[in-house]
Design a protein around this motif. Structure first.
Motif, PDB file in Angstrom:
ATOM      1  N   MET A   1       0.848  -1.189   0.000  1.00 32.29           N
ATOM      2  CA  MET A   1       0.000   0.000   0.000  1.00 32.29           C
ATOM      3  C   MET A   1       0.887   1.245   0.000  1.00 32.29           C
ATOM      4  SD  MET A   1      -2.982   1.543   0.133  1.00 32.29           S
ATOM      5  CE  MET A   1      -4.069   0.132   0.389  1.00 32.29           C
ATOM      6  N   ARG A   2       0.663   2.109  -0.968  1.00 39.21           N
ATOM      7  CA  ARG A   2       1.447   3.330  -1.089  1.00 39.21           C
ATOM      8  C   ARG A   2       1.037   4.329   0.004  1.00 39.21           C
ATOM      9  NH1 ARG A   2       3.909   5.578  -5.559  1.00 39.21           N
ATOM     10  NH2 ARG A   2       2.937   4.020  -6.908  1.00 39.21           N
ATOM     11  N   THR A   3       2.012   5.048   0.536  1.00 32.85           N
ATOM     12  CA  THR A   3       1.730   6.183   1.401  1.00 32.85           C
ATOM     13  C   THR A   3       1.746   7.449   0.554  1.00 32.85           C
ATOM     14  OG1 THR A   3       2.646   5.180   3.404  1.00 32.85           O
ATOM     15  CG2 THR A   3       2.559   7.575   3.340  1.00 32.85           C
ATOM     16  N   VAL A   4       0.702   8.254   0.666  1.00 37.92           N
ATOM     17  CA  VAL A   4       0.587   9.498  -0.092  1.00 37.92           C
ATOM     18  C   VAL A   4       0.904  10.669   0.828  1.00 37.92           C
ATOM     19  CG1 VAL A   4      -1.067  11.073  -1.174  1.00 37.92           C
ATOM     20  CG2 VAL A   4      -0.998   8.669  -1.843  1.00 37.92           C
ATOM     21  N   ASP A   5       1.760  11.552   0.351  1.00 37.72           N
ATOM     22  CA  ASP A   5       2.088  12.769   1.088  1.00 37.72           C
ATOM     23  C   ASP A   5       1.196  13.900   0.583  1.00 37.72           C
ATOM     24  OD1 ASP A   5       3.450  15.453   1.376  1.00 37.72           O
ATOM     25  OD2 ASP A   5       4.821  14.248   2.568  1.00 37.72           O
ATOM     26  N   ALA A   6       0.326  14.395   1.446  1.00 35.85           N
ATOM     27  CA  ALA A   6      -0.565  15.501   1.092  1.00 35.85           C
ATOM     28  C   ALA A   6      -0.070  16.757   1.789  1.00 35.85           C
ATOM     29  CB  ALA A   6      -2.001  15.190   1.493  1.00 35.85           C
ATOM     30  N   ALA A   7       0.777  17.506   1.115  1.00 37.56           N
ATOM     31  CA  ALA A   7       1.335  18.751   1.666  1.00 37.56           C
ATOM     32  C   ALA A   7       1.944  18.533   3.046  1.00 37.56           C
ATOM     33  CB  ALA A   7       0.263  19.831   1.716  1.00 37.56           C
ATOM     34  N   GLY A   8       2.684  17.435   3.192  1.00 31.92           N
ATOM     35  CA  GLY A   8       3.340  17.118   4.450  1.00 31.92           C
ATOM     36  C   GLY A   8       2.543  16.212   5.365  1.00 31.92           C
ATOM     37  N   LEU A   9       1.303  15.909   5.012  1.00 31.53           N
ATOM     38  CA  LEU A   9       0.462  15.012   5.814  1.00 31.53           C
ATOM     39  C   LEU A   9       0.515  13.617   5.203  1.00 31.53           C
ATOM     40  CD1 LEU A   9      -1.761  14.846   8.125  1.00 31.53           C
ATOM     41  CD2 LEU A   9      -3.418  15.044   6.243  1.00 31.53           C
ATOM     42  N   PRO A  10       1.157  12.651   5.857  1.00 35.28           N
ATOM     43  CA  PRO A  10       1.223  11.300   5.295  1.00 35.28           C
ATOM     44  C   PRO A  10      -0.097  10.564   5.467  1.00 35.28           C
ATOM     45  CG  PRO A  10       2.388  11.365   7.391  1.00 35.28           C
ATOM     46  CD  PRO A  10       1.941  12.771   7.110  1.00 35.28           C
TER      47      PRO A  10
ATOM     48  N   GLY B   1     -11.904   2.365  15.183  1.00 36.15           N
ATOM     49  CA  GLY B   1     -11.752   1.425  14.081  1.00 36.15           C
ATOM     50  C   GLY B   1     -10.298   1.103  13.797  1.00 36.15           C
ATOM     51  N   ASN B   2      -9.446   2.118  13.883  1.00 38.13           N
ATOM     52  CA  ASN B   2      -8.023   1.926  13.617  1.00 38.13           C
ATOM     53  C   ASN B   2      -7.372   1.065  14.691  1.00 38.13           C
ATOM     54  OD1 ASN B   2      -5.610   2.727  11.998  1.00 38.13           O
ATOM     55  ND2 ASN B   2      -4.982   3.637  13.941  1.00 38.13           N
ATOM     56  N   GLU B   3      -7.761   1.272  15.938  1.00 39.51           N
ATOM     57  CA  GLU B   3      -7.166   0.526  17.050  1.00 39.51           C
ATOM     58  C   GLU B   3      -7.463  -0.964  16.947  1.00 39.51           C
ATOM     59  OE1 GLU B   3      -5.130  -0.421  20.524  1.00 39.51           O
ATOM     60  OE2 GLU B   3      -5.093   1.425  19.333  1.00 39.51           O
ATOM     61  N   PHE B   4      -8.656  -1.304  16.466  1.00 39.48           N
ATOM     62  CA  PHE B   4      -9.057  -2.704  16.436  1.00 39.48           C
ATOM     63  C   PHE B   4      -9.040  -3.308  15.033  1.00 39.48           C
ATOM     64  CE2 PHE B   4     -10.906  -0.947  20.316  1.00 39.48           C
ATOM     65  CZ  PHE B   4     -10.339  -1.812  21.244  1.00 39.48           C
ATOM     66  N   ALA B   5      -8.335  -2.657  14.120  1.00 38.09           N
ATOM     67  CA  ALA B   5      -8.144  -3.224  12.784  1.00 38.09           C
ATOM     68  C   ALA B   5      -7.281  -4.477  12.878  1.00 38.09           C
ATOM     69  CB  ALA B   5      -7.497  -2.202  11.867  1.00 38.09           C
ATOM     70  N   ARG B   6      -7.401  -5.329  11.907  1.00 43.45           N
ATOM     71  CA  ARG B   6      -6.634  -6.571  11.896  1.00 43.45           C
ATOM     72  C   ARG B   6      -5.134  -6.277  11.890  1.00 43.45           C
ATOM     73  NH1 ARG B   6      -6.799  -9.135   7.360  1.00 43.45           N
ATOM     74  NH2 ARG B   6      -6.527 -11.212   8.174  1.00 43.45           N
ATOM     75  N   GLU B   7      -4.409  -6.940  12.761  1.00 43.01           N
ATOM     76  CA  GLU B   7      -2.961  -6.776  12.787  1.00 43.01           C
ATOM     77  C   GLU B   7      -2.354  -7.598  11.659  1.00 43.01           C
ATOM     78  OE1 GLU B   7      -1.248  -7.576  16.545  1.00 43.01           O
ATOM     79  OE2 GLU B   7      -2.423  -6.057  17.607  1.00 43.01           O
ATOM     80  N   ARG B   8      -1.467  -6.972  10.911  1.00 46.83           N
ATOM     81  CA  ARG B   8      -0.837  -7.634   9.775  1.00 46.83           C
ATOM     82  C   ARG B   8       0.669  -7.400   9.835  1.00 46.83           C
ATOM     83  NH1 ARG B   8      -4.592  -4.366   7.839  1.00 46.83           N
ATOM     84  NH2 ARG B   8      -3.123  -3.106   6.658  1.00 46.83           N
ATOM     85  N   VAL B   9       1.415  -8.387   9.356  1.00 48.66           N
ATOM     86  CA  VAL B   9       2.865  -8.234   9.283  1.00 48.66           C
ATOM     87  C   VAL B   9       3.185  -7.168   8.237  1.00 48.66           C
ATOM     88  CG1 VAL B   9       5.029  -9.370   8.677  1.00 48.66           C
ATOM     89  CG2 VAL B   9       3.274 -10.620   9.956  1.00 48.66           C
ATOM     90  N   ARG B  10       4.004  -6.205   8.635  1.00 46.15           N
ATOM     91  CA  ARG B  10       4.378  -5.168   7.684  1.00 46.15           C
ATOM     92  C   ARG B  10       5.709  -4.569   8.118  1.00 46.15           C
ATOM     93  NH1 ARG B  10      -0.090  -2.673   7.789  1.00 46.15           N
ATOM     94  NH2 ARG B  10       0.429  -0.926   9.140  1.00 46.15           N
ATOM     95  N   ASP B  11       6.735  -4.741   7.280  1.00 46.47           N
ATOM     96  CA  ASP B  11       8.021  -4.113   7.537  1.00 46.47           C
ATOM     97  C   ASP B  11       8.621  -3.672   6.213  1.00 46.47           C
ATOM     98  OD1 ASP B  11       9.208  -6.371   6.338  1.00 46.47           O
ATOM     99  OD2 ASP B  11       9.537  -7.368   8.264  1.00 46.47           O
ATOM    100  N   GLU B  12       9.907  -3.450   6.175  1.00 45.28           N
ATOM    101  CA  GLU B  12      10.529  -2.910   4.965  1.00 45.28           C
ATOM    102  C   GLU B  12      10.458  -3.867   3.787  1.00 45.28           C
ATOM    103  OE1 GLU B  12      14.452  -1.705   5.857  1.00 45.28           O
ATOM    104  OE2 GLU B  12      13.865  -0.062   7.187  1.00 45.28           O
ATOM    105  N   THR B  13      10.379  -5.142   4.058  1.00 47.05           N
ATOM    106  CA  THR B  13      10.418  -6.116   2.967  1.00 47.05           C
ATOM    107  C   THR B  13       9.164  -6.955   2.825  1.00 47.05           C
ATOM    108  OG1 THR B  13      11.490  -7.728   4.413  1.00 47.05           O
ATOM    109  CG2 THR B  13      12.924  -6.302   3.089  1.00 47.05           C
ATOM    110  N   VAL B  14       8.303  -6.965   3.853  1.00 47.00           N
ATOM    111  CA  VAL B  14       7.134  -7.847   3.834  1.00 47.00           C
ATOM    112  C   VAL B  14       5.878  -7.051   4.183  1.00 47.00           C
ATOM    113  CG1 VAL B  14       6.026  -9.882   4.834  1.00 47.00           C
ATOM    114  CG2 VAL B  14       8.493  -9.862   4.473  1.00 47.00           C
ATOM    115  N   GLU B  15       4.843  -7.242   3.389  1.00 48.06           N
ATOM    116  CA  GLU B  15       3.533  -6.672   3.714  1.00 48.06           C
ATOM    117  C   GLU B  15       2.492  -7.776   3.604  1.00 48.06           C
ATOM    118  OE1 GLU B  15       0.210  -3.390   2.199  1.00 48.06           O
ATOM    119  OE2 GLU B  15       2.048  -3.721   1.039  1.00 48.06           O
ATOM    120  N   GLU B  16       1.861  -8.103   4.723  1.00 52.74           N
ATOM    121  CA  GLU B  16       0.765  -9.066   4.702  1.00 52.74           C
ATOM    122  C   GLU B  16      -0.485  -8.348   4.204  1.00 52.74           C
ATOM    123  OE1 GLU B  16      -1.935 -11.783   7.756  1.00 52.74           O
ATOM    124  OE2 GLU B  16      -0.207 -10.646   8.506  1.00 52.74           O
TER     125      GLU B  16
END
Length: 373
Positions: free
Chosen positions: A1-10, A264-279
């Motif tokens: 998933m891409r992170t979008v920078d909106a005028a400094g707001l990620p 909603g964000n606090e109880f979203a499904r936890e997924r593996v995500r680091d520099e090389t792996v995104e579940e």
């Protein structure tokens, strides 16, 4: 998933859900508390009711996109833009300012005048819009729409919505919006509910997701509430939308929506995500299919998504199922009252076709088949 920078707001998976507050400078807009034609009064509203309540983004609309009204031309929108520009010049708080429009000329004038972002309600139906947004290197919300500047949002089927979001391409800073609401006579409340139910599928596009569901009819009907009474259902849906992958929530009720989004964000499904792996956030076969469709190998999504069922059948039927599942990718466990059956969807579907005896087991497996769709 891409992170979008909106005028400094990620904006993206690694950041909190962002709240987009709404200001309208169009008298046609249906929600009176957000409508202003005086820049000073509008700026005070933005500072106190939007930024002051926690809005990260302020989206300013020049016209109502309600199907009951005539569509304004680019020239007519430009006539109203001056009020919006004077408003943002008078705001003291800090936020990303987004201009809602369908025309590249209006977007360019707004960006030159101090706006930070574009919210395109026609989904790049103006083919020059992505070029303008890319040239100015700004984030752009792209709402699903047919390629028609005269009438946005008349896309009903979820599959068509998904495809509409690709019309005229995507910029690196595109945020996709599946377009909830009564944009056309053809789009029904059932269509909106199906789109919401399948919201995770839009994550396969790989861009952040924006939802505008505040006090919408498809939620109000569920609880039989008027617009004024519809805040509770909106907040419930907001938490669900963020849990299902939404990154920006557009709303008139900023403080309350912010809190619901954080839950909603606090109880979203936890997924593996680091520099090389995104579940990937996948819970259904259709969601998996979205991610797999554009791969070179296009593996069977049924072999990648698993299901687990509890079948309440007599002991002989439980034993028959255990025997049939042996030496397959399915797993079974007899609890003494029920039998648990799990495994890849493709394996489970094969079992439902092959095992038809005893009848009680066949009936239960018909339910398994339905659950695998």
């Amino acid at each position: 998933m891409r992170t979008v920078d909106a005028a400094g707001l990620p904006i993206g998976d690694d950041h909190p859900p962002r709240i987009m507050g709404v200001l309208n400078v169009s008298q046609e807009s249906p929600y009176d508390p957000s409508v202003y034609d005086d820049p000073g009064e509008a700026a005070e509203y933005v500072d106190t009711e939007l930024i002051g309540e926690g809005a990260d983004i302020v989206d300013i609309g020049l016209e109502s996109a309600n199907k009951k009204f005539e569509v304004l031309s680019a020239e007519q929108e430009l006539d109203r833009l001056e009020t919006a520009l004077q408003t943002i010049d008078s705001v003291s708080g800090d936020a990303v300012f987004s201009i809602e429009t369908r025309y590249h000329e209006v977007a360019e004038a707004a960006l030159n005048g101090g706006f930070d972002m574009v919210n395109d309600i026609c989904g790049f139906a103006d083919p020059m819009m992505p070029d303008v947004c890319a040239e100015y290197d700004v984030a752009v919300g792209k709402m699903a729409s047919p390629p028609d500047l005269e009438r946005p949002g008349a896309v009903e089927d979820v599959d068509d919505i998904y495809e509409a979001l690709f019309q005229n391409g995507l910029t690196d800073k595109t945020i996709v919006d599946p377009a909830f609401g009564g944009w056309s006579e053809e789009k029904t409340l059932k269509d909106d509910r199906e789109t919401f139910r399948r919201l995770r599928e839009f994550r396969a596009i790989g861009q952040p997701i924006l939802v505008s569901i505040n006090r919408k009819n498809f939620l109000r009907e569920l609880a039989d509430r008027s617009t004024e009474e519809a805040l509770p259902v909106s907040l419930a849906a907001t938490s669900m939308a963020v849990e299902r992958g939404a990154h920006v929530v557009r709303t008139h009720d900023v403080a309350e929506t912010r809190d619901a989004a954080l839950v909603g964000n606090e109880f979203a499904r936890e997924r593996v995500r680091d520099e090389t792996v995104e579940e990937l956030d996948v819970t259904t076969v259709r969601e998996a299919t979205r991610h797999l469709t554009n791969t070179e190998s296009s593996p069977d999504s049924g072999s990648t998504v698993s299901r687990l069922f509890a079948l309440d059948v007599p002991a002989p039927a439980r034993q028959s199922l255990t025997d049939a599942a042996r030496n397959t990718a399915a797993i079974t466990a007899d609890t003494g009252e029920k039998v648990l059956l799990g495994g890849p969807v493709s394996t489970l579907l094969e079992l439902t076709e092959r095992v038809r005896d005893p009848p009680a087991l066949a009936d239960a497996l018909d339910g398994v088949r339905e659950g695998c769709r």
